[in-house]
Design a protein around this motif. Sequence first.
Motif, PDB file in Angstrom:
ATOM      1  N   ILE A 198      -4.557  16.276 -10.569  1.00 32.93           N
ATOM      2  CA  ILE A 198      -5.263  15.626  -9.446  1.00 32.93           C
ATOM      3  C   ILE A 198      -5.075  14.107  -9.522  1.00 32.93           C
ATOM      4  CG2 ILE A 198      -7.525  15.277  -8.370  1.00 32.93           C
ATOM      5  CD1 ILE A 198      -8.300  18.058  -9.547  1.00 32.93           C
ATOM      6  N   ALA A 199      -5.178  13.576 -10.733  1.00 30.47           N
ATOM      7  CA  ALA A 199      -4.989  12.119 -10.905  1.00 30.47           C
ATOM      8  C   ALA A 199      -3.590  11.719 -10.434  1.00 30.47           C
ATOM      9  CB  ALA A 199      -5.191  11.736 -12.364  1.00 30.47           C
ATOM     10  N   HIS A 200      -2.612  12.595 -10.674  1.00 31.38           N
ATOM     11  CA  HIS A 200      -1.245  12.301 -10.235  1.00 31.38           C
ATOM     12  C   HIS A 200      -1.178  12.189  -8.709  1.00 31.38           C
ATOM     13  CE1 HIS A 200       3.085  12.097 -10.296  1.00 31.38           C
ATOM     14  NE2 HIS A 200       3.100  13.002  -9.329  1.00 31.38           N
ATOM     15  N   GLY A 201      -1.979  13.032  -8.030  1.00 28.31           N
ATOM     16  CA  GLY A 201      -1.987  12.995  -6.561  1.00 28.31           C
ATOM     17  C   GLY A 201      -2.402  11.623  -6.045  1.00 28.31           C
ATOM     18  N   ARG A 202      -3.402  11.047  -6.694  1.00 26.57           N
ATOM     19  CA  ARG A 202      -3.818   9.697  -6.252  1.00 26.57           C
ATOM     20  C   ARG A 202      -2.679   8.694  -6.489  1.00 26.57           C
ATOM     21  NH1 ARG A 202      -8.939   7.147  -8.928  1.00 26.57           N
ATOM     22  NH2 ARG A 202      -9.955   8.736  -7.707  1.00 26.57           N
ATOM     23  N   GLY A 203      -2.070   8.813  -7.645  1.00 28.51           N
ATOM     24  CA  GLY A 203      -0.962   7.914  -7.961  1.00 28.51           C
ATOM     25  C   GLY A 203       0.185   8.073  -6.984  1.00 28.51           C
ATOM     26  N   GLU A 204       0.497   9.321  -6.659  1.00 30.85           N
ATOM     27  CA  GLU A 204       1.616   9.610  -5.754  1.00 30.85           C
ATOM     28  C   GLU A 204       1.390   8.981  -4.374  1.00 30.85           C
ATOM     29  OE1 GLU A 204       2.367  13.584  -4.345  1.00 30.85           O
ATOM     30  OE2 GLU A 204       3.920  13.793  -5.870  1.00 30.85           O
ATOM     31  N   ALA A 205       0.151   9.057  -3.892  1.00 30.56           N
ATOM     32  CA  ALA A 205      -0.160   8.495  -2.568  1.00 30.56           C
ATOM     33  C   ALA A 205       0.096   6.986  -2.570  1.00 30.56           C
ATOM     34  CB  ALA A 205      -1.607   8.795  -2.200  1.00 30.56           C
ATOM     35  N   LEU A 206      -0.327   6.328  -3.666  1.00 28.52           N
ATOM     36  CA  LEU A 206      -0.124   4.879  -3.736  1.00 28.52           C
ATOM     37  C   LEU A 206       1.353   4.541  -3.897  1.00 28.52           C
ATOM     38  CD1 LEU A 206      -3.288   4.303  -5.837  1.00 28.52           C
ATOM     39  CD2 LEU A 206      -2.826   3.174  -3.663  1.00 28.52           C
ATOM     40  N   ASP A 207       2.067   5.390  -4.642  1.00 30.41           N
ATOM     41  CA  ASP A 207       3.500   5.161  -4.835  1.00 30.41           C
ATOM     42  C   ASP A 207       4.224   5.248  -3.488  1.00 30.41           C
ATOM     43  OD1 ASP A 207       5.586   4.530  -6.496  1.00 30.41           O
ATOM     44  OD2 ASP A 207       6.050   6.589  -7.059  1.00 30.41           O
ATOM     45  N   TYR A 208       3.801   6.187  -2.667  1.00 31.73           N
ATOM     46  CA  TYR A 208       4.366   6.367  -1.318  1.00 31.73           C
ATOM     47  C   TYR A 208       4.204   5.078  -0.518  1.00 31.73           C
ATOM     48  CZ  TYR A 208       5.447   9.132   2.882  1.00 31.73           C
ATOM     49  OH  TYR A 208       6.024   9.653   3.997  1.00 31.73           O
ATOM     50  N   LEU A 209       3.002   4.492  -0.596  1.00 31.74           N
ATOM     51  CA  LEU A 209       2.739   3.261   0.154  1.00 31.74           C
ATOM     52  C   LEU A 209       3.539   2.075  -0.410  1.00 31.74           C
ATOM     53  CD1 LEU A 209      -1.118   3.650   0.656  1.00 31.74           C
ATOM     54  CD2 LEU A 209       0.686   4.087   2.333  1.00 31.74           C
ATOM     55  N   LEU A 210       3.773   2.101  -1.713  1.00 29.81           N
ATOM     56  CA  LEU A 210       4.539   1.011  -2.344  1.00 29.81           C
ATOM     57  C   LEU A 210       6.041   1.144  -2.097  1.00 29.81           C
ATOM     58  CD1 LEU A 210       2.583   0.927  -5.704  1.00 29.81           C
ATOM     59  CD2 LEU A 210       2.974  -1.110  -4.305  1.00 29.81           C
ATOM     60  N   GLY A 211       6.454   2.290  -1.539  1.00 30.38           N
ATOM     61  CA  GLY A 211       7.874   2.492  -1.247  1.00 30.38           C
ATOM     62  C   GLY A 211       8.625   3.221  -2.364  1.00 30.38           C
ATOM     63  N   GLU A 212       7.903   3.797  -3.317  1.00 23.94           N
ATOM     64  CA  GLU A 212       8.498   4.573  -4.415  1.00 23.94           C
ATOM     65  C   GLU A 212       9.646   3.831  -5.085  1.00 23.94           C
ATOM     66  OE1 GLU A 212       9.072   8.048  -1.957  1.00 23.94           O
ATOM     67  OE2 GLU A 212       7.492   9.105  -3.031  1.00 23.94           O
ATOM     68  N   ARG A 213       9.381   2.593  -5.445  1.00 23.34           N
ATOM     69  CA  ARG A 213      10.401   1.747  -6.092  1.00 23.34           C
ATOM     70  C   ARG A 213       9.680   0.764  -6.990  1.00 23.34           C
ATOM     71  NH1 ARG A 213      10.071  -3.275  -2.814  1.00 23.34           N
ATOM     72  NH2 ARG A 213       8.177  -2.805  -1.664  1.00 23.34           N
ATOM     73  N   THR A 214      10.442   0.105  -7.851  1.00 24.99           N
ATOM     74  CA  THR A 214       9.867  -0.960  -8.681  1.00 24.99           C
ATOM     75  C   THR A 214       9.825  -2.219  -7.823  1.00 24.99           C
ATOM     76  OG1 THR A 214      10.749   0.031 -10.681  1.00 24.99           O
ATOM     77  CG2 THR A 214      10.215  -2.312 -10.794  1.00 24.99           C
ATOM     78  N   THR A 215       8.635  -2.681  -7.491  1.00 23.03           N
ATOM     79  CA  THR A 215       8.527  -3.891  -6.664  1.00 23.03           C
ATOM     80  C   THR A 215       8.837  -5.113  -7.532  1.00 23.03           C
ATOM     81  OG1 THR A 215       6.218  -4.283  -7.205  1.00 23.03           O
ATOM     82  CG2 THR A 215       6.648  -2.805  -5.338  1.00 23.03           C
TER      83      THR A 215
END
Length: 268
Positions: free
Chosen positions: A34-51
């Motif tokens: 479940i914790a990963h799900g929260r992380g995944e949502a934020l990663d999606y918004l960040l563009g799934e890349r190293t900013t």
Amino acid sequence: MEIPKSHPRYASLMTRHKLVEGHRNGLTAPEGLIAHGRGEALDYLLGERTTEWAARAQRAAAAALLLATRPVISVNGNVGALVPEDISALANALDCPAEVNIFHRTEERVSRLCQALRGSGCVKVLGDRPDAKLPGLDHPRAVCCRDGIFSADTVLVPLEDGDRAEVLVKMGKNVITIDLNPLSRTARAAHITIVNNVVRAVPELVKEVSELKRDLGAGKLDSAGLDYIIKGFSNGENLEGSLDIIRKGPLERLKGQRPAPNSGTDGK
Ligand code: ATP
């Protein structure tokens, strides 16, 4: 299920797959999924890349780990399932222990995570014989190893719980975290927060450490140089920068893209 490499969401699906496997193999707690799900949502918004903000934080983290006298890497169930080889490479490069330290503690899970690290070549693995307690926390979350997290001067604690991160800071340790949520208590308590997915951040940290070590070995860099890198880093500015990407990035990426026209009756 075989995931074809050509799938546009290959990396994300593989990460999910690894975590589910980790759960089946007794490494990851169901709460970790479940914790990963929260992380995944934020990663999606960040563009799934190293900013650029994450890259800066990674460089500062590598410098801080190299400057530390007693660095320790804390490993939980998600990290142990997702990046055991990279954690082992990082610990070996720093000649420091990786300590299994989990929120929903069972001795069985700790022992499996220790095995996973040893199986990935990690030379110094701690966690299965805890002999110290972090002050001010209830028992299962407080236990740790005296030669590990308890006496470390610098701890890398990816995906940490906010209470524990705050206690580590209060104990006077230099705290580095990897957390996709720039608003979490951990992200705000730590001295260096890498707002990035552990699956990208840990291998990139290994690279940073090896580059800095090479420069130290070649005499191009010294401890004052490492200190300069750390002093040039501001966690507050870095968290703000990451938040700004979450706020504006998705809209910018969508610019010019129109949703498909409505093929339904559209209320008529
Ligand atoms: P805090 O107590 O620090 O406020 P929390 O209770 O909100 O944190 P937890 O469930 O303890 O969160 O930890 C999960 C954290 O890890 C979340 O902030 C989530 O965004 C982050 N996270 C989850 N998966 C990843 C990942 N793969 N890489 C980096 N961060 C991740």
